[in-house]
Design an enzyme around this catalytic site. Sequence first.
Site, PDB file in Angstrom:
ATOM      1  N   ARG A 109       0.777  -0.992   0.008  1.00 53.58           N
ATOM      2  CA  ARG A 109      -0.044   0.024  -0.062  1.00 53.58           C
ATOM      3  C   ARG A 109       0.938   1.192   0.159  1.00 53.58           C
ATOM      4  O   ARG A 109       0.571   2.296  -0.589  1.00 53.58           O
ATOM      5  CB  ARG A 109      -0.878  -0.066   1.312  1.00 53.58           C
ATOM      6  CG  ARG A 109      -1.563   1.347   1.263  1.00 53.58           C
ATOM      7  CD  ARG A 109      -2.872   1.552   2.204  1.00 53.58           C
ATOM      8  NE  ARG A 109      -2.971   0.217   3.467  1.00 53.58           N
ATOM      9  CZ  ARG A 109      -2.374   0.578   4.436  1.00 53.58           C
ATOM     10  NH1 ARG A 109      -1.427   1.486   4.653  1.00 53.58           N
ATOM     11  NH2 ARG A 109      -2.341  -0.321   5.197  1.00 53.58           N
ATOM     12  N   TYR A 124     -16.769  16.482 -15.594  1.00 54.26           N
ATOM     13  CA  TYR A 124     -16.997  14.985 -15.485  1.00 54.26           C
ATOM     14  C   TYR A 124     -18.240  14.922 -14.475  1.00 54.26           C
ATOM     15  O   TYR A 124     -18.087  15.237 -13.098  1.00 54.26           O
ATOM     16  CB  TYR A 124     -16.024  14.075 -15.259  1.00 54.26           C
ATOM     17  CG  TYR A 124     -16.422  12.707 -15.000  1.00 54.26           C
ATOM     18  CD1 TYR A 124     -17.273  11.963 -15.709  1.00 54.26           C
ATOM     19  CD2 TYR A 124     -15.948  12.255 -13.789  1.00 54.26           C
ATOM     20  CE1 TYR A 124     -17.518  10.786 -15.620  1.00 54.26           C
ATOM     21  CE2 TYR A 124     -16.354  10.787 -13.521  1.00 54.26           C
ATOM     22  CZ  TYR A 124     -17.142  10.288 -14.574  1.00 54.26           C
ATOM     23  OH  TYR A 124     -17.699   8.718 -14.143  1.00 54.26           O
ATOM     24  N   ASP A 130      -7.496  18.996 -13.867  1.00 56.14           N
ATOM     25  CA  ASP A 130      -7.653  17.647 -14.240  1.00 56.14           C
ATOM     26  C   ASP A 130      -7.379  17.832 -15.774  1.00 56.14           C
ATOM     27  O   ASP A 130      -7.877  18.178 -16.682  1.00 56.14           O
ATOM     28  CB  ASP A 130      -9.210  17.497 -14.263  1.00 56.14           C
ATOM     29  CG  ASP A 130      -9.715  15.912 -14.627  1.00 56.14           C
ATOM     30  OD1 ASP A 130      -9.092  15.344 -15.474  1.00 56.14           O
ATOM     31  OD2 ASP A 130     -10.567  15.427 -14.264  1.00 56.14           O
ATOM     32  N   LYS A 148      -8.018   6.639 -18.901  1.00 54.81           N
ATOM     33  CA  LYS A 148      -8.375   7.206 -20.505  1.00 54.81           C
ATOM     34  C   LYS A 148      -7.063   7.146 -21.059  1.00 54.81           C
ATOM     35  O   LYS A 148      -6.481   6.197 -21.436  1.00 54.81           O
ATOM     36  CB  LYS A 148      -8.835   8.455 -20.152  1.00 54.81           C
ATOM     37  CG  LYS A 148     -10.298   8.650 -19.286  1.00 54.81           C
ATOM     38  CD  LYS A 148     -11.334   7.745 -19.840  1.00 54.81           C
ATOM     39  CE  LYS A 148     -12.528   7.669 -18.718  1.00 54.81           C
ATOM     40  NZ  LYS A 148     -12.363   8.078 -17.444  1.00 54.81           N
TER      41      LYS A 148
HETATM   42  O1  P1T Z   1     -13.492   6.844 -14.329  1.00 57.23           O
HETATM   43  P1  P1T Z   1     -12.480   7.274 -13.308  1.00 57.23           P
HETATM   44  O2  P1T Z   1     -10.969   6.964 -13.763  1.00 57.23           O
HETATM   45  O3  P1T Z   1     -12.604   7.317 -11.974  1.00 57.23           O
HETATM   46  O4  P1T Z   1     -12.080   8.795 -13.503  1.00 57.23           O
HETATM   47  C1  P1T Z   1     -13.078   9.908 -13.389  1.00 57.23           C
HETATM   48  C2  P1T Z   1     -12.842  10.967 -14.314  1.00 57.23           C
HETATM   49  C3  P1T Z   1     -12.039  12.084 -14.031  1.00 57.23           C
HETATM   50  N1  P1T Z   1     -12.137  13.042 -14.954  1.00 57.23           N
HETATM   51  C4  P1T Z   1     -12.445  13.187 -15.852  1.00 57.23           C
HETATM   52  C5  P1T Z   1     -12.246  14.553 -16.797  1.00 57.23           C
HETATM   53  C6  P1T Z   1     -13.053  12.000 -16.431  1.00 57.23           C
HETATM   54  O5  P1T Z   1     -13.737  12.287 -17.837  1.00 57.23           O
HETATM   55  C7  P1T Z   1     -13.274  10.910 -15.549  1.00 57.23           C
HETATM   56  C8  P1T Z   1     -13.913   9.849 -16.074  1.00 57.23           C
HETATM   57  N2  P1T Z   1     -14.986   9.911 -17.174  1.00 57.23           N
HETATM   58  C9  P1T Z   1     -15.775   9.004 -17.821  1.00 57.23           C
HETATM   59  C10 P1T Z   1     -15.666   7.990 -17.505  1.00 57.23           C
HETATM   60  C11 P1T Z   1     -16.607   9.419 -18.918  1.00 57.23           C
HETATM   61  O6  P1T Z   1     -16.853   8.712 -19.615  1.00 57.23           O
HETATM   62  O7  P1T Z   1     -16.406  10.744 -19.250  1.00 57.23           O
END
Ligand code: P1T
Length: 379
Positions: A46, A98, A170, A195
């Site tokens: 961890r 988001y 972000d 992503k």
């Molecule tokens: O899904 P996750 O890895 O927990 O990330 C969240 C997140 C944070 N910031 C942005 C700009 C994002 O687009 C996302 C996640 N977005 C999607 C799952 C989507 O389809 O837009």
Amino acid sequence: MKFATKAIHAGQHPDPATGAVMTPIYQTSTYAQAAPGDHKGYEYSRTHNPTRDALQRNIAALENGKFGFCFASGMAATDTLLRLLKPGDEIISTNDLYGGTYRLFTKVYEHWGIKSNFINLSTGQDLASHISAKTKLIWVETPTNPMMQIIDIQKVVKIARQNNIWVVVDNTFATPYLQNPLDLGADIVVHSATKYLAGHSDVVMGAVVVNEERLAEQIAFLQNSAGAVPGPQDCFLALRGLKTLPIRMKQHCENASFIAQHLASHAKVDQVYWPGLPTHANHSVAASQMNDFGGMLSFTLKDDQIQTTFEVLKRFKYFILAESLGGVESLCGHPASMTHASIPKQERLKAGLKDSLIRLSVGIEDKEDLLDDIMQALG
Ligand code: P1T
């Protein structure tokens, strides 16, 4: 080291034990100690894991930052950053972001006494008047999800510095290949590494990068204390994905540009939101703070009925109807009912997120095939 070299080499060296060129998956939770406290720098996974450490160093290098941290998801990364705040503190964020981030800010952290104000940061006008003594953090998403607004990072940083406020960017949509928020003065960069960074839609992960040592100490403390860390197998996949980030991003940008231009002149399309179009409201800011304009685009239909939009979405063949983005394959989505359903309709509409908005994550397939698919889906 230039970007493409960093993507392949930064933070990694052949495995000291075997010479393995690729960082091994250290699938272990714990490490032998010769005597209590006498170990090789690793005690418990961890806190530290060699596969995760290599990935953290790599992402930090790509963002031109000193300290990188990985998390079990983008939301876990965001959640950890919000733990830097205390009850009574306030956040200012964009009115388009988001849906999951909006949900965490409003439905989770408001209960703990941390209030968020959502304003249109892309106009660059309102920010100073919303700042109070309670404001501790400005949360910027640029390009925003899904309206592709562009926020001038340096402008936000200038106002934040005068008021001793952290700026978080972000950088999920842009990636460090297109935009380096720390170089523009931001304090913290956050990613959904799920992503473009990992890039193949096979990992869920988050990342944070900072330059300031004290902030890094606080984040390291929270990462270890709250413990939302990714496993070594996922870290290996993300490391592998990152090696091709530059060439993937080049193709994403080229394909998105081709599609955006064709959509802009389509009879059934109302608005196209892609920052590379000269007609985009924030095109000049995008051109100055980004190296190219990215692989994400959204568009609305002239026929704003949700049923018409659903019919178009059902007809796509190569664009798979799915949440998420940033993989090599193309995806299409309906933000109003999918990724942004947790934002109340009246709030969504303030940012222009209509029922007919379709979001495309343009992949790296052949661009002519992708265009053909869109044309047949639009009918
Ligand atoms: O899904 P996750 O890895 O927990 O990330 C969240 C997140 C944070 N910031 C942005 C700009 C994002 O687009 C996302 C996640 N977005 C999607 C799952 C989507 O389809 O837009």
